[in-house]
Write a protein that holds these residues in place. Structure first.
Motif, PDB file in Angstrom:
ATOM      1  N   ILE A   1      30.763   2.599  44.881  1.00 52.30           N
ATOM      2  CA  ILE A   1      31.023   3.653  43.883  1.00 52.30           C
ATOM      3  C   ILE A   1      30.277   4.936  44.267  1.00 52.30           C
ATOM      4  N   ALA A   2      29.030   4.794  44.708  1.00 52.32           N
ATOM      5  CA  ALA A   2      28.248   5.971  45.105  1.00 52.32           C
ATOM      6  C   ALA A   2      28.784   6.603  46.383  1.00 52.32           C
ATOM      7  N   LEU A   3      29.346   5.788  47.268  1.00 52.58           N
ATOM      8  CA  LEU A   3      29.906   6.320  48.513  1.00 52.58           C
ATOM      9  C   LEU A   3      31.113   7.219  48.243  1.00 52.58           C
ATOM     10  N   LYS A   4      31.837   6.965  47.154  1.00 52.05           N
ATOM     11  CA  LYS A   4      32.963   7.834  46.809  1.00 52.05           C
ATOM     12  C   LYS A   4      32.475   9.238  46.462  1.00 52.05           C
ATOM     13  N   GLN A   5      31.262   9.317  45.899  1.00 52.06           N
ATOM     14  CA  GLN A   5      30.698  10.621  45.566  1.00 52.06           C
ATOM     15  C   GLN A   5      30.085  11.305  46.783  1.00 52.06           C
ATOM     16  N   PHE A   6      29.594  10.497  47.742  1.00 50.11           N
ATOM     17  CA  PHE A   6      28.935  11.043  48.936  1.00 50.11           C
ATOM     18  C   PHE A   6      29.553  10.413  50.185  1.00 50.11           C
ATOM     19  N   PRO A   7      30.788  10.793  50.520  1.00 49.89           N
ATOM     20  CA  PRO A   7      31.514  10.142  51.615  1.00 49.89           C
ATOM     21  C   PRO A   7      30.880  10.318  52.985  1.00 49.89           C
ATOM     22  N   ILE A   8      29.986  11.280  53.144  1.00 53.22           N
ATOM     23  CA  ILE A   8      29.359  11.476  54.450  1.00 53.22           C
ATOM     24  C   ILE A   8      28.522  10.258  54.848  1.00 53.22           C
ATOM     25  N   LEU A   9      28.028   9.495  53.845  1.00 56.29           N
ATOM     26  CA  LEU A   9      27.250   8.306  54.150  1.00 56.29           C
ATOM     27  C   LEU A   9      28.142   7.142  54.573  1.00 56.29           C
TER      28      LEU A   9
ATOM     29  N   SER B   1      30.459   7.534  56.919  1.00 55.85           N
ATOM     30  CA  SER B   1      31.038   8.049  58.152  1.00 55.85           C
ATOM     31  C   SER B   1      30.312   7.445  59.350  1.00 55.85           C
ATOM     32  N   SER B   2      30.806   7.768  60.543  1.00 56.73           N
ATOM     33  CA  SER B   2      30.105   7.423  61.782  1.00 56.73           C
ATOM     34  C   SER B   2      29.971   8.681  62.616  1.00 56.73           C
TER      35      SER B   2
ATOM     36  N   ASN C   1      31.254  13.806  71.187  1.00 60.60           N
ATOM     37  CA  ASN C   1      32.068  14.948  70.764  1.00 60.60           C
ATOM     38  C   ASN C   1      31.414  15.761  69.648  1.00 60.60           C
ATOM     39  N   GLU C   2      30.185  15.360  69.264  1.00 68.81           N
ATOM     40  CA  GLU C   2      29.448  16.043  68.200  1.00 68.81           C
ATOM     41  C   GLU C   2      30.335  16.209  66.959  1.00 68.81           C
ATOM     42  N   SER C   3      30.844  15.088  66.467  1.00 65.74           N
ATOM     43  CA  SER C   3      31.729  15.118  65.305  1.00 65.74           C
ATOM     44  C   SER C   3      31.466  13.912  64.422  1.00 65.74           C
ATOM     45  N   LEU C   4      31.874  14.022  63.169  1.00 67.39           N
ATOM     46  CA  LEU C   4      31.771  12.936  62.197  1.00 67.39           C
ATOM     47  C   LEU C   4      33.146  12.338  61.952  1.00 67.39           C
ATOM     48  N   ILE C   5      33.180  11.021  61.834  1.00 68.58           N
ATOM     49  CA  ILE C   5      34.432  10.320  61.536  1.00 68.58           C
ATOM     50  C   ILE C   5      34.294   9.721  60.142  1.00 68.58           C
ATOM     51  N   TYR C   6      35.006  10.297  59.163  1.00 69.44           N
ATOM     52  CA  TYR C   6      34.938   9.808  57.785  1.00 69.44           C
ATOM     53  C   TYR C   6      35.872   8.612  57.618  1.00 69.44           C
ATOM     54  N   LYS C   7      35.397   7.582  56.902  1.00 61.57           N
ATOM     55  CA  LYS C   7      36.179   6.359  56.677  1.00 61.57           C
ATOM     56  C   LYS C   7      36.607   6.305  55.210  1.00 61.57           C
TER      57      LYS C   7
ATOM     58  N   GLN D   1      26.962   3.552  62.407  1.00 63.92           N
ATOM     59  CA  GLN D   1      26.818   3.940  61.004  1.00 63.92           C
ATOM     60  C   GLN D   1      25.692   4.970  60.875  1.00 63.92           C
ATOM     61  N   VAL D   2      25.606   5.609  59.719  1.00 68.32           N
ATOM     62  CA  VAL D   2      24.615   6.675  59.541  1.00 68.32           C
ATOM     63  C   VAL D   2      23.589   6.368  58.470  1.00 68.32           C
ATOM     64  N   ALA D   3      23.695   5.210  57.781  1.00 68.82           N
ATOM     65  CA  ALA D   3      22.721   4.895  56.725  1.00 68.82           C
ATOM     66  C   ALA D   3      22.669   3.393  56.475  1.00 68.82           C
ATOM     67  N   ILE D   4      21.524   2.955  55.954  1.00 72.15           N
ATOM     68  CA  ILE D   4      21.322   1.551  55.582  1.00 72.15           C
ATOM     69  C   ILE D   4      20.302   1.505  54.454  1.00 72.15           C
TER      70      ILE D   4
END
Length: 467
Positions: A302-310, A312-313, A318-324, A402-405
């Motif tokens: 539920i919190a990831l929907k509010q903060f989708p950057i967390l 991502s990978s 390529n210095e880019s973020l891939i949102y899932k 991944q970018v967070a744990i």
């Protein structure tokens, strides 16, 4: 020449000098003698990675100091390799030209495997191949030099049938310039060859013991083991890493390349404890064991929907973020095979009871050793409920890419002050977050934690996210 040898029943040793085409013929030697022959054609030498100790069996090439086509001398730096314990600089044992590099930067090199190939400068270098993994054939044994003891402390030196010490012209030139009798120099090369480093040690130009003896000089010698070493071997057991443990070494090595930053908080889960207590009997009647973890997982989604950057990978190349758009939340589990991190698929589309079913199935497969690659694929965010074992705060390692744990600590009954100012008992749980500081800032991590915390401290909100 082979035909000539067979007809006369003796060996005629021919030595072809690289500086010209002059042939020096020595006296005949009986067939039974062990002699040395060299071939001008065998000039390619493979330089193998030797055992660097500490039980290390593989290393990563971190930097090359040479390239193909470079000319190097003995003791020149070749490359730097990195093990899980230390960095080691590899130096050259030969003089010559670099023909081929077998490993690129960041590739794995195994002990005993070739690092690079030399085109050596000396006509006798063909016999100095650094490969020592294969056993010698009978023909190679016949080609061994005659070993003779010099009068300088009984040092063993290799003599050709002409009575000369086995050495290359480059080494003989150095010895002649410094007026050194090669019979007095302790050899360390293959089968007793005197190397450049041996002469430099004899002249005290480099420290004694810099050049290590070739394995052929150690054959037949009984290993000298002190009493301390004997006692040590009886107290230590060597267990090679394999399976999950070996994979963990590689994954954690990659993970620590990520710049971590930590954020911690505590949550009052008193209401969640009461809710779970009232629901667990009904869940058990449906064949589901309801723990706290499904609530943690659903609140994270539920919190990831509010903060989708967390969710991502980070693609560093390529210095880019891939949102899932999907929430495959990885859960750390202890199994007989070691720590594994499978994930619950599509948490955003599941109820708490469905998440509990999936968690139970993963745990059963993990205990039985039946987890599949699909159970680990495409994880987007991780949680570790270390509180089931103990502890409060920790510093978890991010599971790349991944970018967070989050690591959840033990829930304890502690005194707290309520809204009326009274001291009351409360169930307090701690959480420790780690985030990739290349893409996640402190405000984002704290805001996500607060959103996650709100649902756990007010579990009636889960009624609004029943699916």
């Amino acid at each position: 020449m082979a035909g000539l040898i067979q007809r006369h029943g003796s060996f005629l040793v021919h030595r072809f000098l690289t500086s010209g085409k002059k042939i020096a013929r020595c006296r005949s030697v009986p067939f039974s003698a062990r002699i040395h022959t060299s071939s001008q054609l065998a000039k390619l030498v493979s330089f193998n990675l030797s055992d660097i100790g500490e039980g290390i069996r593989e290393v990563t090439v971190k930097e090359w100091y040479v390239k193909e086509g470079d000319n190097v001398e003995q003791f020149d730096n070749l490359c730097e390799v990195q093990s899980d314990k230390a960095s080691v600089t590899i130096t050259s044992r030969y003089e010559g030209k670099i023909v081929k590099l077998h490993k690129q930067v960041d590739q794995i090199a195994l002990v005993g495997s070739p690092l690079l190939d030399f085109d050596v400068e000396d006509e006798d270098a063909g016999e100095s191949s650094s490969s020592s993994s294969s056993s010698e054939s009978d023909e190679e044994v016949l080609q061994q030099p005659v070993m003779a003891a010099a009068g300088h402390g009984g040092t063993m030196v290799a003599l050709t049938p002409c009575g000369k010490v086995l050495a290359t012209p480059a080494v003989r030139r150095i010895a002649m310039e410094h007026k050194v009798d090669l019979h007095k120099v302790k050899p360390t090369g293959r089968n007793g060859r005197v190397l450049k480093g041996d002469v430099l040690e004899y002249l005290n130009i480099i420290p004694e013991g810099t050049v290590k003896p070739h394995p052929t000089l150690l054959r037949g010698q009984a290993p000298v083991t002190s009493q301390v070493e004997k006692d040590k071997t009886t107290l230590e057991t060597v267990v090679p890493l394999k399976g999950v443990a070996k994979i963990m070494v590689k994954s954690m090595t990659e993970c620590l390349k990520i710049p971590h930053f930590a954020y911690s908080d505590e949550i009052d889960v008193s209401k969640l404890v009461s809710m779970r207590e009232s629901l667990k009997e009904e869940a058990l009647a449906q064949g589901v064991k309801l723990t706290f973890t499904p609530f943690f997982v659903k609140a994270a989604s539920i919190a990831l929907k509010q903060f989708p950057i967390l969710n991502s990978s980070f693609d560093a190349a390529n210095e880019s973020l891939i949102y899932k758009s999907y929430h495959n939340i990885s859960i750390a589990m202890q199994t007989p095979q070691g720590l594994v991190v499978p994930n619950v698929k599509n948490v955003e589309r599941k109820s708490i009871l469905e998440i509990a079913v999936d968690l139970g199935a993963l745990q059963e497969r993990g205990l039985a050793g039946h987890l599949t690659p699909g159970d680990f694929a495409n994880g987007t965010f991780s949680l570790s409920n270390i509180g089931m074992v103990g502890g409060t705060y920790t510093h978890p390692c991010i599971l790349a890419p991944q970018v967070a744990i989050g690591a959840i600590g033990q829930t304890r009954r502690l005194p707290r002050i309520d809204a009326s100012g009274n001291v009351v008992g409360a169930h307090i749980m701690t959480v420790s977050w780690s985030a990739d500081h290349r893409v996640i800032d402190g405000v984002t991590m704290a805001s996500f934690s607060n959103a996650w915390k709100k649902w756990l401290e007010n579990p009636h909100l889960f009624l609004l996210a029943a699916k």
